[in-house]
Design an enzyme around this catalytic site. Sequence first.
Site, PDB file in Angstrom:
ATOM      1  CB  CYS A   2      41.656  37.590  45.039  1.00  0.00           C
ATOM      2  SG  CYS A   2      40.073  37.573  45.884  1.00  0.00           S
ATOM      3  CD  GLU A  93      44.910  36.034  48.135  1.00  0.00           C
ATOM      4  OE1 GLU A  93      45.025  35.074  47.350  1.00  0.00           O
ATOM      5  OE2 GLU A  93      44.688  37.185  47.761  1.00  0.00           O
TER       6      GLU A  93
END
Length: 192
Positions: A2, A93
């Site tokens: 992340c 992502e």
Amino acid sequence: MCSRFELNANSRQVTARFNLLAPPGMPNRAETRPTDSALVIGVGGASLARWGLAVEWDSRPLINARSETLASRPTFRRLLGCRVLIPASAWWEWRAEGTRRIKTKLAPAKSGLFAFAGLLDGECFTMITCAAPTELAEVHERMPVILPPEAEAAWVDPAVPYAEMAPLLRPMAGPFTIEAEAPPSPVQGSLF
DNA sequence: CCAGACGTTGTT
DNA sequence: GTCTGG
DNA sequence: CCAGACGTTGTT
DNA sequence: GTCTGG
């Protein structure tokens, strides 16, 4: 993992969702990247902090801390009492597909704001990560820790020992929304 | 913030 | 030079 | 002493 | 820069 997230909300909405005493100043943009200012909520209320701890051995900010090991890392151990919430509405992502990397937006299917678990070091913060559940593993093997709403108050309370909070640092139960974003278009298309 | 890619064909 | 990902 | 890690993610 | 392992 992340390295980008979103807080798509205004100050009033954040105030209501997290029971703040006063509306906080908000980041300039909904999308947050490393070194950007983001909203964090600690024991003293909400404030803006930069994403990524400064470390001496790398010019890049340290944006993540592994939940599995952070209690034994000297860099993070001293911050175990400086726990903050990081309000968010989604994160991204990049799913590997061959050599391509598909930017994918992720969020709990139950819409609304939620909070990542973070640690504050002065004016900078880092985000705690955990293994991704099966539903998300095909996109990415890791994810940020999303705290259960009922645990948010205890998370920011420095009087609560870290040992009591450690069991919270695990994958959130789904379901999630998973949206692949359109691949970037060429800056300039072919002329004909 | 900063390192690394940024593209393809055809194949070392 | 600009974009992308960590 | 001194080289290498120190932290993550993703992985040559 | 400081800590750790050989």
